[in-house]
Write a protein that holds these residues in place. Structure first.
Motif, PDB file in Angstrom:
ATOM      1  N   LYS A 102       0.499  -1.256   0.173  1.00  0.00           N
ATOM      2  CA  LYS A 102      -0.135  -0.064   0.052  1.00  0.00           C
ATOM      3  C   LYS A 102       0.672   1.240  -0.272  1.00  0.00           C
ATOM      4  O   LYS A 102       1.806   1.228   0.853  1.00  0.00           O
ATOM      5  CB  LYS A 102      -0.951   0.099   1.245  1.00  0.00           C
ATOM      6  N   ALA A 103       0.308   2.352  -0.743  1.00  0.00           N
ATOM      7  CA  ALA A 103       1.097   3.505  -0.803  1.00  0.00           C
ATOM      8  C   ALA A 103      -0.057   4.652  -0.523  1.00  0.00           C
ATOM      9  O   ALA A 103      -1.252   4.408  -0.812  1.00  0.00           O
ATOM     10  CB  ALA A 103       1.537   3.909  -2.204  1.00  0.00           C
ATOM     11  N   THR A 104       0.282   5.367   0.651  1.00  0.00           N
ATOM     12  CA  THR A 104      -0.594   6.660   0.588  1.00  0.00           C
ATOM     13  C   THR A 104       0.170   7.985   0.397  1.00  0.00           C
ATOM     14  O   THR A 104       1.069   8.155   0.962  1.00  0.00           O
ATOM     15  CB  THR A 104      -0.987   6.519   2.410  1.00  0.00           C
ATOM     16  N   GLY A 105      -0.681   8.704  -0.266  1.00  0.00           N
ATOM     17  CA  GLY A 105       0.017   9.894  -0.698  1.00  0.00           C
ATOM     18  C   GLY A 105      -0.831  10.999  -0.386  1.00  0.00           C
ATOM     19  O   GLY A 105      -2.043  11.076  -0.234  1.00  0.00           O
ATOM     20  N   PHE A 106      -0.259  12.094   0.217  1.00  0.00           N
ATOM     21  CA  PHE A 106      -0.842  13.235   0.667  1.00  0.00           C
ATOM     22  C   PHE A 106      -0.370  14.530  -0.257  1.00  0.00           C
ATOM     23  O   PHE A 106       0.968  14.474  -0.566  1.00  0.00           O
ATOM     24  CB  PHE A 106      -0.735  13.883   2.206  1.00  0.00           C
ATOM     25  N   VAL A 107      -1.374  15.205  -0.825  1.00  0.00           N
ATOM     26  CA  VAL A 107      -0.969  16.479  -1.936  1.00  0.00           C
ATOM     27  C   VAL A 107      -1.518  17.365  -1.158  1.00  0.00           C
ATOM     28  O   VAL A 107      -2.712  17.881  -0.893  1.00  0.00           O
ATOM     29  CB  VAL A 107      -1.690  16.207  -3.207  1.00  0.00           C
ATOM     30  N   ASP A 150       6.195  22.671   4.109  1.00  0.00           N
ATOM     31  CA  ASP A 150       5.507  23.205   2.958  1.00  0.00           C
ATOM     32  C   ASP A 150       5.997  22.545   1.729  1.00  0.00           C
ATOM     33  O   ASP A 150       5.783  22.883   0.503  1.00  0.00           O
ATOM     34  CB  ASP A 150       5.975  24.639   2.837  1.00  0.00           C
ATOM     35  N   ALA A 151       5.929  21.256   2.016  1.00  0.00           N
ATOM     36  CA  ALA A 151       6.042  20.295   1.017  1.00  0.00           C
ATOM     37  C   ALA A 151       4.759  20.295  -0.177  1.00  0.00           C
ATOM     38  O   ALA A 151       3.716  20.093   0.588  1.00  0.00           O
ATOM     39  CB  ALA A 151       6.777  18.993   1.276  1.00  0.00           C
ATOM     40  N   PRO A 152       4.850  20.008  -1.406  1.00  0.00           N
ATOM     41  CA  PRO A 152       3.627  19.844  -2.006  1.00  0.00           C
ATOM     42  C   PRO A 152       3.161  18.521  -2.035  1.00  0.00           C
ATOM     43  O   PRO A 152       1.873  18.312  -2.147  1.00  0.00           O
ATOM     44  CB  PRO A 152       4.165  19.879  -3.476  1.00  0.00           C
ATOM     45  N   VAL A 153       3.808  17.388  -1.721  1.00  0.00           N
ATOM     46  CA  VAL A 153       3.479  16.074  -1.541  1.00  0.00           C
ATOM     47  C   VAL A 153       4.190  15.415  -0.347  1.00  0.00           C
ATOM     48  O   VAL A 153       5.470  15.902  -0.029  1.00  0.00           O
ATOM     49  CB  VAL A 153       3.736  15.004  -2.739  1.00  0.00           C
ATOM     50  N   GLU A 154       3.719  14.304   0.018  1.00  0.00           N
ATOM     51  CA  GLU A 154       4.370  13.318   0.922  1.00  0.00           C
ATOM     52  C   GLU A 154       3.732  12.006   0.687  1.00  0.00           C
ATOM     53  O   GLU A 154       2.495  11.666   0.451  1.00  0.00           O
ATOM     54  CB  GLU A 154       3.917  13.800   2.429  1.00  0.00           C
ATOM     55  N   VAL A 155       4.597  10.909   0.850  1.00  0.00           N
ATOM     56  CA  VAL A 155       4.226   9.450   0.372  1.00  0.00           C
ATOM     57  C   VAL A 155       4.566   8.606   1.466  1.00  0.00           C
ATOM     58  O   VAL A 155       5.824   8.652   2.095  1.00  0.00           O
ATOM     59  CB  VAL A 155       4.823   9.011  -0.853  1.00  0.00           C
ATOM     60  N   GLU A 156       3.855   7.672   1.837  1.00  0.00           N
ATOM     61  CA  GLU A 156       4.117   6.596   2.813  1.00  0.00           C
ATOM     62  C   GLU A 156       3.898   5.256   2.255  1.00  0.00           C
ATOM     63  O   GLU A 156       3.226   5.138   1.282  1.00  0.00           O
ATOM     64  CB  GLU A 156       2.969   6.608   4.233  1.00  0.00           C
TER      65      GLU A 156
END
Length: 163
Positions: A102-107, A150-156
């Motif tokens: 599983k990948a979880t991404g935040f935008v 203030d990152a545009p994206v983050e991924v777990e």
């Protein structure tokens, strides 16, 4: 097998991509933790050489201070590379990954932006390059108001590994 002998990293290198050294945590956590046959990563922002290549919310507007979706997709790829670095720090060699689970991404999204899934394709496609069919995974793509630094994206990432 040494890290240089990793078939996963060799596949990425064929596309001009390199798994970086694991990023130092910016707060009180570890980059990855193994639990049984799984490795869970902390959220990884798209740091490159210790810096964010871009900051701000993702938007189609073209307004100053925003990040366009194509750039954000590239940043999601970098964040995904950083998740692989975190996994590697926990297991030593990416060839021990059985599959991406599983990948979880935040935008970080401007209020009108609804293209989070497209942005996170940058991460998902990277996992496909790295692991082939075993890179196919479940995924969540979530729009948020702001992310650390203030990152545009983050991924777990969650991966299954073998001993």
């Amino acid at each position: 097998m040494a890290a240089a002998d990793s078939a996963v990293e060799a596949r990425l290198a064929e596309h001009g991509l390199t798994v970086p050294e694991v990023a130092a945590p910016v707060a009180s956590y570890v980059p990855a933790r193994r639990g049984g046959s799984f490795v869970f990563t902390a959220g990884q922002v798209p740091l490159r050489d210790g810096k964010l290549p871009a900051t701000g919310r993702v938007s189609d507007s073209g307004e100053p201070g925003t990040v366009d979706p194509a750039t954000a997709q590239e940043l999601a790829q970098q964040a995904a590379l950083n998740t692989l670095a975190a996994v590697k720090s926990a297991i030593g060699n990416l060839d021990r990954v059985v599959r991406v689970v599983k990948a979880t991404g935040f935008v970080s999204s401007a209020p009108e932006f609804t293209g989070q899934a497209g942005v996170l394709n940058g991460a998902s496609q990277l996992y496909g390059l790295a692991f082939g069919e075993d890179g196919a995974h479940a995924r969540s793509a979530v729009g948020v108001a702001v992310l650390p630094l203030d990152a545009p994206v983050e991924v777990e990432l969650i991966v299954e590994v073998r001993d």
